[in-house]
Design an enzyme around this catalytic site. Structure first.
Site, PDB file in Angstrom:
ATOM      1  N   GLU A   1       0.827  -1.223   0.000  1.00 21.25           N
ATOM      2  CA  GLU A   1       0.000   0.000   0.000  1.00 21.25           C
ATOM      3  C   GLU A   1       0.850   1.258   0.000  1.00 21.25           C
ATOM      4  O   GLU A   1       0.606   2.194  -0.778  1.00 21.25           O
ATOM      5  CB  GLU A   1      -0.930   0.005   1.210  1.00 21.25           C
TER       6      GLU A   1
ATOM      7  N   ASP B   1      -0.748  -5.073   3.000  1.00 22.20           N
ATOM      8  CA  ASP B   1      -1.205  -3.859   3.679  1.00 22.20           C
ATOM      9  C   ASP B   1      -0.549  -3.867   5.055  1.00 22.20           C
ATOM     10  O   ASP B   1      -0.922  -4.686   5.898  1.00 22.20           O
ATOM     11  CB  ASP B   1      -2.737  -3.837   3.789  1.00 22.20           C
TER      12      ASP B   1
ATOM     13  N   ILE C   1      -0.582  -1.841   7.705  1.00 25.87           N
ATOM     14  CA  ILE C   1      -1.567  -1.627   8.773  1.00 25.87           C
ATOM     15  C   ILE C   1      -2.918  -1.406   8.106  1.00 25.87           C
ATOM     16  O   ILE C   1      -3.187  -0.333   7.546  1.00 25.87           O
ATOM     17  CB  ILE C   1      -1.216  -0.425   9.673  1.00 25.87           C
ATOM     18  N   ASP C   2      -3.735  -2.456   8.124  1.00 28.86           N
ATOM     19  CA  ASP C   2      -5.090  -2.298   7.575  1.00 28.86           C
ATOM     20  C   ASP C   2      -6.012  -1.925   8.732  1.00 28.86           C
ATOM     21  O   ASP C   2      -6.069  -2.634   9.731  1.00 28.86           O
ATOM     22  CB  ASP C   2      -5.545  -3.589   6.905  1.00 28.86           C
TER      23      ASP C   2
ATOM     24  N   THR D   1      -6.047   1.714   9.468  1.00 27.33           N
ATOM     25  CA  THR D   1      -5.207   2.787  10.007  1.00 27.33           C
ATOM     26  C   THR D   1      -6.006   3.770  10.862  1.00 27.33           C
ATOM     27  O   THR D   1      -5.515   4.251  11.883  1.00 27.33           O
ATOM     28  CB  THR D   1      -4.498   3.541   8.864  1.00 27.33           C
TER      29      THR D   1
ATOM     30  N   ASP E   1      -5.748  -4.759   0.437  1.00 25.53           N
ATOM     31  CA  ASP E   1      -6.769  -4.900   1.481  1.00 25.53           C
ATOM     32  C   ASP E   1      -7.385  -6.293   1.482  1.00 25.53           C
ATOM     33  O   ASP E   1      -7.857  -6.763   2.518  1.00 25.53           O
ATOM     34  CB  ASP E   1      -7.890  -3.880   1.245  1.00 25.53           C
TER      35      ASP E   1
HETATM   36  C1  LIP Z   1      -8.979   0.667   5.004  1.00 29.09           C
HETATM   37  C2  LIP Z   1      -9.822  -0.486   4.501  1.00 29.09           C
HETATM   38  C3  LIP Z   1     -11.299  -0.254   4.806  1.00 29.09           C
HETATM   39  C4  LIP Z   1     -11.762   1.024   4.158  1.00 29.09           C
HETATM   40  C5  LIP Z   1     -10.946   2.192   4.673  1.00 29.09           C
HETATM   41  C6  LIP Z   1      -9.451   1.980   4.448  1.00 29.09           C
HETATM   42  P1  LIP Z   1      -6.401   1.179   5.340  1.00 29.09           P
HETATM   43  O1  LIP Z   1      -7.644   0.419   4.631  1.00 29.09           O
HETATM   44  O2  LIP Z   1      -9.401  -1.668   5.130  1.00 29.09           O
HETATM   45  O3  LIP Z   1     -12.065  -1.321   4.321  1.00 29.09           O
HETATM   46  O4  LIP Z   1     -13.119   1.231   4.450  1.00 29.09           O
HETATM   47  O5  LIP Z   1     -11.357   3.372   3.987  1.00 29.09           O
HETATM   48  O6  LIP Z   1      -9.190   2.003   3.056  1.00 29.09           O
HETATM   49  O7  LIP Z   1      -6.344   2.512   4.648  1.00 29.09           O
HETATM   50  O8  LIP Z   1      -6.692   1.314   6.773  1.00 29.09           O
HETATM   51  O9  LIP Z   1      -5.198   0.328   5.043  1.00 29.09           O
END
Ligand code: LIP
Length: 314
Positions: free
Chosen positions: A78, A98, A100-101, A103, A241
């Protein structure tokens, strides 16, 4: 390592990826304390598309370890992508990461954030590891070899329930980062159709049991794999993601689909949909004399998409 992976290679890669996820989890926990003290948060696309130095540091850690262990593998991350790297997806083994998914959750100290490590092989999601260090929950799967939580409990943990209609569904939905009037209108009308009461002035309402907005696509896939959510839909996610979650959900009996047009035609997810940014995942469903699991999943997806107003994610 040859570009053709043996089962022994894949087993070793899964073991490596699990250990790497746990190592990254230590840095995520360290970063959580630091960010909750400093509140040092930056924006990407807009005020709700957040990034911190730890998103970058975790990706650097992971990328470095992968380059040492598997120098011939490709890497899609990412934060590398945000920095301008646009790797071409090939048949070569490719880590799709990713760091940190979730964030936004990370920034708020809401304990639903994870690292998501997917391995694409011949463009297929083949290995998936998702680790939430805040709750010490590690989800892992390899194509054709099952999905597990904390390496011992096979998923789904309970026999899959029937799925008669959307009315019984607990659905993962996210507000995402596109907050324009046009997109918010489509989202809210879609949500209203799915949750609305047909007996009280929402004739097309499905009155679903409810929505849950966990804030992490990868953890939503894991919740579907575990049978805790019945399904999850989002427009706007990226390959990093979902790559790991696709393997975990499928190995737990779930199925993944793409956009409205392909789903209504009964097409399941294929690698050409990976960059499509429209994904929906349905949990496993018990086979019955009237309907196989795969037929039930396609039926539910069609019912769901009958309520959806799609948009193109910027
Ligand atoms: C997140 C996604 C989530 C989405 C957020 C964001 P991140 O990824 O996991 O589904 O709704 O807008 O994109 O940015 O935390 O890696």
């Amino acid at each position: 390592m040859a570009s053709t992976l043996t089962q022994k290679d894949l087993d070793e890669i899964l073991t490596f990826t699990i250990a790497l996820a746990r190592k990254a989890g230590e840095l995520i926990l360290e970063g959580s304390k630091a960010i909750l003290a400093s509140h040092d948060v930056s924006e990407k696309k807009n005020a709700v598309d957040l990034v911190t130095e730890y998103d970058v540091r975790v990706e650097e850690l992971v990328r470095g370890e992968i380059e040492k262990a598997y120098p011939s593998f490709a890497f899609i991350g990412e934060e590398s992508y945000a920095a301008g790297k646009r790797p071409e997806l090939t048949d070569a083994p490719t880590f799709c990461v990713d760091p940190i998914d979730g964030t936004t959750n990370f920034v708020h100290g809401f304990p639903h954030a994870c690292i998501s490590l997917g391995l694409l092989y011949k463009r297929e999601p083949t290995i998936g590891v998702v680790f939430n260090p805040f709750l010490n929950q590690l989800y892992s799967a390899m194509k054709g070899h099952g999905a597990y939580v904390n390496e011992l409990t096979r998923l789904p943990a309970n026999p899959p329930a029937p799925f008669p209609s959307l009315q019984t569904a607990l659905i993962g939905m996210e507000w995402g980062s596109d907050r324009s009037a046009s997109t918010m209108g489509k989202k809210t009308r879609t949500f209203t159709r799915i949750a609305g009461d047909p007996a009280h002035d929402i004739p097309e309402g499905k009155m679903a049991h409810g929505f849950r907005s966990l804030g992490s696509a990868a953890l939503n896939y894991c919740a579907v794999a575990a049978g805790q959510l019945d399904m999850y839909w989002e427009i706007g996610c990226w390959p990093w993601d979902v790559a790991a979650g696709i393997v975990i959900a499928r190995e737990a009996g779930g199925e993944v689909f793409g956009d409205k047009e392909s789903s209504v035609q009964g097409k399941v997810f294929t690698d050409d949909m990976l960059w499509g940014r429209k994904y929906i995942v349905i949990r496993g469903v018990a086979d019955s004399p009237q309907e196989k699991s795969s037929e039930a999943q396609k039926r539910i997806v069609k019912e769901f998409y009958s309520c959806v107003e799609e948009w193109e994610q910027s």
